[in-house]
Design a protein around this motif. Structure first.
Motif, short mmCIF file in Angstrom:
data_model
loop_
_atom_site.label_atom_id
_atom_site.label_comp_id
_atom_site.label_asym_id
_atom_site.label_seq_id
_atom_site.Cartn_x
_atom_site.Cartn_y
_atom_site.Cartn_z
N TRP A 70 50.05 8.94 48.00
CA TRP A 70 50.82 9.06 46.46
C TRP A 70 50.87 8.19 45.56
CZ3 TRP A 70 50.77 14.23 45.83
CH2 TRP A 70 50.96 14.60 46.66
N MET A 71 51.23 6.98 45.52
CA MET A 71 51.25 5.95 44.87
C MET A 71 49.43 5.39 44.70
SD MET A 71 54.02 3.47 46.88
CE MET A 71 53.10 1.83 46.39
N GLU A 72 48.53 5.66 45.97
CA GLU A 72 46.85 5.68 45.22
C GLU A 72 46.93 6.65 44.48
OE1 GLU A 72 45.43 4.49 49.14
OE2 GLU A 72 46.38 2.83 49.72
N SER A 73 47.47 7.37 44.88
CA SER A 73 46.46 8.87 43.70
C SER A 73 46.90 8.67 42.92
CB SER A 73 47.15 9.71 44.65
OG SER A 73 46.68 10.10 45.71
N TYR A 74 48.41 8.69 42.35
CA TYR A 74 49.31 8.82 41.44
C TYR A 74 48.25 7.43 40.23
CZ TYR A 74 49.87 13.61 41.83
OH TYR A 74 49.62 14.44 41.78
N GLY A 75 48.82 6.02 41.04
CA GLY A 75 48.94 4.74 40.17
C GLY A 75 50.03 4.25 39.99
N CYS A 76 50.74 4.73 40.95
CA CYS A 76 52.41 4.41 40.21
C CYS A 76 52.84 3.71 41.08
CB CYS A 76 53.21 5.58 40.37
SG CYS A 76 53.15 6.50 41.82
N SER A 77 54.51 3.64 41.26
CA SER A 77 55.20 2.44 42.03
C SER A 77 55.50 3.54 42.79
CB SER A 77 55.93 2.07 41.08
OG SER A 77 57.53 3.05 40.59
N ARG A 78 56.36 2.48 44.03
CA ARG A 78 56.62 3.75 45.20
C ARG A 78 58.22 4.08 44.93
NH1 ARG A 78 56.18 3.36 50.54
NH2 ARG A 78 55.11 1.42 49.92
N MET A 79 58.93 3.72 43.75
CA MET A 79 60.18 3.83 43.49
C MET A 79 59.84 5.16 42.87
SD MET A 79 62.53 2.37 40.08
CE MET A 79 62.98 1.38 41.25
N THR A 80 58.44 5.45 42.15
CA THR A 80 58.40 6.79 41.05
C THR A 80 58.33 7.22 42.39
OG1 THR A 80 57.67 6.03 39.78
CG2 THR A 80 56.44 8.13 39.50
N VAL A 81 57.44 7.82 43.63
CA VAL A 81 57.38 8.49 43.97
C VAL A 81 58.27 9.14 45.34
CG1 VAL A 81 55.62 9.30 46.30
CG2 VAL A 81 54.36 7.48 44.38
N ASN A 82 59.08 7.78 45.36
CA ASN A 82 60.67 8.20 45.94
C ASN A 82 61.22 9.19 45.66
OD1 ASN A 82 62.92 7.17 46.94
ND2 ASN A 82 61.67 7.70 48.47
N LYS A 83 61.44 9.19 44.44
CA LYS A 83 62.43 10.07 43.77
C LYS A 83 61.99 11.14 43.06
CE LYS A 83 64.22 9.68 38.56
NZ LYS A 83 64.69 9.12 37.02
N ALA A 84 60.54 11.22 43.34
CA ALA A 84 60.06 12.99 43.58
C ALA A 84 60.56 13.94 44.87
CB ALA A 84 58.55 13.09 43.00
N LEU A 85 60.04 12.37 46.29
CA LEU A 85 60.46 13.26 46.86
C LEU A 85 61.74 13.35 47.23
CD1 LEU A 85 57.92 10.71 49.26
CD2 LEU A 85 57.81 13.20 49.02
N ARG A 86 63.27 12.29 46.46
CA ARG A 86 64.01 12.65 47.39
C ARG A 86 64.71 13.76 46.64
NH1 ARG A 86 64.97 7.63 45.46
NH2 ARG A 86 65.91 8.33 43.23
N ALA A 87 64.15 13.85 45.57
CA ALA A 87 64.42 15.60 44.45
C ALA A 87 63.91 16.75 45.31
CB ALA A 87 63.55 15.63 43.33
N LEU A 88 63.09 16.78 46.14
CA LEU A 88 62.27 17.18 46.98
C LEU A 88 63.87 17.92 48.11
CD1 LEU A 88 58.30 18.40 46.19
CD2 LEU A 88 60.21 18.95 45.82
N VAL A 89 63.85 16.49 48.89
CA VAL A 89 64.33 16.71 49.86
C VAL A 89 65.29 17.65 49.29
CG1 VAL A 89 65.53 15.43 51.68
CG2 VAL A 89 63.26 14.98 51.24
N GLN A 90 66.53 17.13 48.46
CA GLN A 90 67.47 17.68 48.33
C GLN A 90 67.49 19.36 47.79
OE1 GLN A 90 68.41 14.70 44.84
NE2 GLN A 90 69.14 13.15 46.15
N SER A 91 66.25 19.80 47.53
CA SER A 91 66.58 21.44 46.99
C SER A 91 65.78 22.11 48.42
CB SER A 91 65.43 21.94 46.13
OG SER A 91 64.22 20.81 46.51
N GLY A 92 65.17 20.76 49.76
CA GLY A 92 65.79 21.95 50.97
C GLY A 92 63.96 22.35 50.98
N LEU A 93 63.30 22.13 50.11
CA LEU A 93 61.68 22.17 50.42
C LEU A 93 60.96 20.75 51.35
CD1 LEU A 93 60.91 23.34 46.89
CD2 LEU A 93 61.34 24.43 48.54
N LEU A 94 61.69 19.68 51.68
CA LEU A 94 61.32 18.76 52.11
C LEU A 94 62.32 18.49 53.15
CD1 LEU A 94 58.83 16.56 49.90
CD2 LEU A 94 57.51 18.63 51.62
N GLU A 95 61.91 17.65 53.78
CA GLU A 95 62.66 17.19 55.15
C GLU A 95 62.10 15.12 55.32
OE1 GLU A 95 63.93 18.33 59.32
OE2 GLU A 95 61.98 19.39 58.93
#
Length: 237
Positions: A39-64
């Motif tokens: 994801w970092m390579e695809s969007y040219g962003c930091s790990r923190m930015t990707v991790n924030k998106a992942l955490r939101a979806l884990v908390q919502s129950g869509l990812l684990e």
């Protein structure tokens, strides 16, 4: 108008990208999704930015997230409800009738005291919509809706004079839980005028709340003429 920091906007864009792949079935339950590095390579962003998106979806129950294994699409939670989330346009067209939408009011605002109670939030900005739905030329329902812009920021740019808010939300915004409340009310003068019925006529009021994890998405109150509308639920043993 102040623009959000790029990292915040990018985090939301990555989250929506992931959500769309889950909702479309491109990613199936149990499937491992690309790594944070990808994801970092695809969007040219930091790990923190990707991790924030992942955490939101884990908390919502869509990812684990599985330790040392990666992140996977969560298996669906099976709940049986007496009512499905209604799509008014689909209801009308399903009866072979022409559907029409009238947007009566649209207000982007900070949540008022009443909004906070209805949407069940403590603060924030929201989009308030007032709509009238028609079947042919006959009023079918009045709708009052609040959309939490912290959870669904893209709703602020949608033309809800052309797209019914319920239809758009069902097609674009994943949710994990919903609550319905059904009551009978008598039409006050404004309701009677909007629905083309007599004052004090019986109406069905359907209220609904949907949320994703701990994030409130929307509150809607839909009013139907009592003599022209029925709630039907079909069950299997």
């Amino acid at each position: 108008m102040t623009r959000p920091p790029e990292s915040t906007a990018l985090h939301n864009r990555i989250r929506r990208d992931m959500e769309s792949r889950i909702m479309s079935g491109q990613w199936r339950p149990g499937e491992r999704i690309p790594t944070e590095q990808e994801w970092m390579e695809s969007y040219g962003c930091s790990r923190m930015t990707v991790n924030k998106a992942l955490r939101a979806l884990v908390q919502s129950g869509l990812l684990e997230s599985r330790k040392r294994a990666g992140t996977f699409v969560a298996a669906p939670r099976f709940h049986r409800a007496a009512l499905e989330i209604p799509d008014i346009r689909a209801e009308v067209e399903g009866q072979g009738l022409a559907y029409r939408l009238e947007l009566i009011g649209r207000d982007r605002r900070k949540a008022t005291a009443e909004d906070k109670v209805l949407l069940r939030v403590s603060s924030g900005e929201l989009l308030a919509l007032e709509c009238r739905h028609f079947a042919r030329d006959l009023p079918y329902a009045l709708e009052h809706r609040l959309i939490n812009l912290a959870a669904v920021p893209e709703a602020a740019t949608v033309d809800f004079s052309a797209e019914p808010p319920g239809s758009w939300l069902l097609g674009h915004v994943p949710w994990t839980e919903a609550e319905h409340r059904i009551t009978a009310v008598n039409a006050d003068p404004a309701m009677a005028k909007g629905l083309g019925i007599s004052e004090n006529a019986a109406c069905v009021a359907l209220e609904r709340w949907t949320w994703r994890g701990n994030e409130r998405i929307t509150y809607a109150r839909q009013l139907y003429p009592g003599d022209r509308y029925a709630l039907v639920a079909h069950f299997h043993a």
